[in-house]
Scaffold this active site. Structure first.
Site: not given
Ligand code: ME8
Length: 509
Positions: A19, A22, A127, A130, A144, A147, A295, A298
Site C-alpha cells: 500500500h 510501504h 502481536c 507486528c 496491541c 495495531h 496510521k 491493511k
Molecule cells: O514491519 N505510513 O514489514 P511491514 C508510513 N517485515 N510508512 C508505512 C506505513 C504508513 N502508514 N505503513 C507501513 C515489517 N509503512 C517488517 C520489516 S525490516 C528488517 C522488517 C512502511 O510490511 C514503513 O516503512 O509491516 C514501515 O516501517 C514498514 O512499511 C512496515 O512494513
C-alpha cells in the site's frame, strides 16, 4: 574498504500486497539513492521481502496454499509496484532464499556458541500483525499499541538472546553517535525505552514451523525479526563473500517507519555487537501516513493501493507528491484533493507549462532549433545564480533528508524561470526583427534553465526528466554533474521536439 553509499528499506511482509505506506519509504530511499548516483557516487540500494513468521504463514493458510508458494505468488505483485514507481533497487532480497538462510543460521549459531543465547520459558503478549512481544504494561485492554488489535498470549519454551546485557553498550552507542537514530525525537524515544531496562528477547518459537530452523535444535524456528534484520548483511555478502561485505557494510542509512524503531535501534545493534559486526551509521525512522487521523494500514482496512494513484498521477507525479508533501520524519495525512492540487499547481501549471511554452516559442521563432545566444544582461546573470542555488539546495536537502526543502528549491527555480520569460516577453520581441538577437538570448537562456531542471528533477521524477531531455534534443543519460550543470552546455543548432505535455492537468470531476 567501504566505498559505496549503501541504503536500505525495510523488507516488507508478504501477507498482503503493498500500500502507499510501504511505497512511502521505498520512494524516499529511491530518491536518495538516485541522487547519490547522479552525483557520481557508487550506490547500493537494497529492498526485499520478509517471508517467514506467523503473519505470513496465516495469510497462506487462509488462502489454502503452502507458505512458500504463497510468497512466490506475492513477489510479482510487489515488484510490479516497484517497477511502476521506477524504484531503482540494486538487489531484492527474499528471506526464504538460501543466500539468506545459511548465513543467518551461522550467525545465530555463533551467538549460541558465545553464550549469548540460552533456553528459557516465555509467557506474555504477542502481536502477530507486528510480530512483536510486548510487556504486559504496554498492552491496554488486550490491544496491541500499534495495531489496536487483540494480542495473543504466548507460553512456550523459547531460546532467549541476552539483550539485557547490552543495555549499557547501547546507551553508550546512542551517546557517542547521536546520529545512530534520527530524527532526534526518535532517539529520545529509544533512549527512554532502553533506560527503562531491557528484558532478554525470545528468539525462537515452537508452536508453528514457518521459519528458519534453529541449527542446534530444529524443533524451534527463529523469531522472524532475528531472521529479517539480517537481510541487511546477508544481501551484501555476510557469510558468503567477505570482500564484498567489507566494501559495502556498514549501511549508511536504514530507512524505516517509526513502527519498527525498537527492532532497528535496539535489537539490531545488540545482535551486531554480539556477533562482532560493525553497526550501521544511521537508522532513520519516518512517521506514518495517516488516513482519517490513524496510521494507514491493511490490518485496519485503510490501505490505499499505489496502483490507484499511479493510474491518475503517473510515477513522476506520485513520487513528487510524497517527497514534497509534509516533512520527512513526521506523520503526514494523505488526501486525494491535496495531491491533485499540488500536481496541478507545481507540475502542470509551473513545470509542465514552462517546458511547453519554451519549446513552442523556439518552434515558432527558430524552427525548433536552439538559437545562438547574443549578449547577456543582468537578467540572465540572475537566472544562472538561481540555477546554482537550486543545485546547492537540492544537494543540501537530500543529504540532510529534508526532501521538501530540496524540491521547493527546484520548484523556485521553475518559478523564477517563468518570471524571467514573462519579464523578457519573447512574444513581443518576436514582432520586431531588430530584437532578434535579444530573442535568441532569451530563448537560449530559457532552454538552458529547462535543461538544468531536467537534471535537478531527475532523482525525484526520472521519467519526466528523460522526456524533457528528449524534447530538448539531448542524448539519453546524464553525465558527470559538474560538467552537466555548467551554463551553456546546450549547443546552438540542436533540434528540439515539441512532444506531448509532460504533466497534463488533472481535471477533477
Ligand atoms: O514491519 N505510513 O514489514 P511491514 C508510513 N517485515 N510508512 C508505512 C506505513 C504508513 N502508514 N505503513 C507501513 C515489517 N509503512 C517488517 C520489516 S525490516 C528488517 C522488517 C512502511 O510490511 C514503513 O516503512 O509491516 C514501515 O516501517 C514498514 O512499511 C512496515 O512494513
Amino acid at each position: 574498504m567501504k566505498n559505496t553509499f549503501y541504503i536500505t528499506t525495510p523488507i516488507y511482509y508478504v501477507n498482503d500486497v503493498p500500500h502507499i505506506g510501504h511505497a512511502y519509504t521505498t520512494v524516499a530511499a529511491d530518491f536518495v539513492a538516485r541522487y547519490h548516483r547522479l552525483a557520481g557516487e557508487p550506490v547500493f540500494f537494497l529492498t526485499g521481502t520478509d517471508e517467514h513468521g506467523q503473519k505470513v504463514a496465516r495469510a497462506a493458510e487462509e488462502k489454502g496454499v503452502a507458505p512458500q508458494e504463497w510468497c512466490d505468488q506475492m513477489i510479482p505483485q510487489w515488484t510490479e509496484v516497484w517497477n511502476r514507481l521506477l524504484i531503482s533497487y540494486d538487489d531484492f532480497i527474499r528471506t526464504t532464499e538460501d543466500r539468506h538462510v545459511r548465513p543467518v543460521q551461522q550467525l545465530v549459531q555463533k551467538l549460541f556458541d558465545n553464550g549469548d543465547i540460552y533456553l528459557g520459558h516465555y509467557e506474555g503478549p504477542y502481536c502477530v500483525a507486528c510480530e512483536t512481544f510486548y510487556q504486559p504494561s504496554e498492552v491496554e485492554n488486550g490491544l496491541c499499541p500499534i495495531h489496536e488489535r487483540p494480542v495473543e498470549m504466548v507460553k512456550e519454551e523459547n531460546y532467549f538472546f541476552k539483550l539485557s546485557s547490552y543495555q549499557d553498550r547501547l546507551l553508550k552507542l546512542y551517546e557517542e553517535n547521536p546520529d545512530f537514530v534520527r530524527p532526534e525525537m526518535r532517539l529520545n524515544e529509544v533512549l527512554s525505552f532502553v533506560k527503562g531496562g531491557l528484558e532478554d528477547l525470545s528468539i525462537s518459537r515452537t508452536s508453528f514451523s514457518w521459519g528458519i530452523p534453529i541449527p542446534w535444535d530444529p524443533k524451534h524456528v527463529m523469531y522472524v525479526w532475528i531472521d529479517a534484520l539480517q537481510n541487511y548483511i546477508t544481501a551484501v555478502g555476510h557469510g558468503s563473500d567477505e570482500d564484498r561485505f567489507n566494501s559495502l557494510w556498514p549501511a549508511d542509512f536504514h530507512f524505516i517507519g517509526k513502527d519498527i524503531l525498537r527492532h532497528h535501534a535496539v535489537i539490531w545493534p545488540a545482535v551486531l555487537m554480539a556477533a562482532g559486526i560493525d553497526l550501521p551509521k544511521t537508522v532513520f525512522a519516518h512517521g506514518y501516513l495517516t488516513v482519517g487521523g490513524k496510521k494507514m494500514s491493511k490490518t485496519n482496512l485503510t490501505g490505499i493501493s499505489p496502483h490507484h494513484l499511479l493510474d491518475t498521477f503517473g510515477p513522476d507525479g506520485y513520487r513528487y507528491h510524497f517527497l514534497r508533501e509534509g516533512v520527512f520524519g513526521q506523520d503526514g495525512s494523505f488526501s486525494w484533493e491535496a495531491m491533485v492540487a499540488r500536481f496541478n499547481a507545481d507540475l502542470a501549471n509551473d513545470l509542465g507549462n514552462l517546458v511547453s511554452r519554451t519549446l513552442a516559442l523556439v518552434a515558432r521563432s527558430f524552427d525548433g532549433l536552439v538559437p545562438e545566444p547574443a549578449e547577456v544582461t543582468s537578467e540572465e546573470e540572475t537566472l544562472r545564480t538561481v540555477a546554482s542555488k537550486a543545485r546547492d539546495e537540492l544537494d543540501r536537502g537530500v543529504r540532510s533528508l529534508d526532501f521538501a526543502s530540496a524540491l521547493t528549491a527546484v520548484m523556485e527555480f521553475v518559478g523564477e524561470t517563468n518570471h524571467y520569460i514573462d519579464r523578457a516577453a519573447p512574444w513581443n520581441l518576436a514582432k520586431d526583427e531588430a530584437s532578434r538577437p535579444r530573442l535568441a538570448t532569451v530563448l537560449y537562456s530559457a532552454l538552458e534553465a529547462v535543461r538544468h531542471l531536467s537534471i535537478l528533477i531527475n532523482p525525484a521524477m526520472p521519467n519526466a526528466s528523460e522526456k524533457i531531455r528528449t524534447q530538448l534534443g539531448l542524448p539519453s543519460g546524464i553525465g558527470a554533474l559538474d560538467d552537466e550543470l555548467r551554463w551553456g552546455v546546450l549547443s546552438a543548432g540542436t533540434r528540439t521536439e515539441r512532444g506531448e505535455g509532460v504533466f497534463p492537468r488533472i481535471e477533477v470531476e
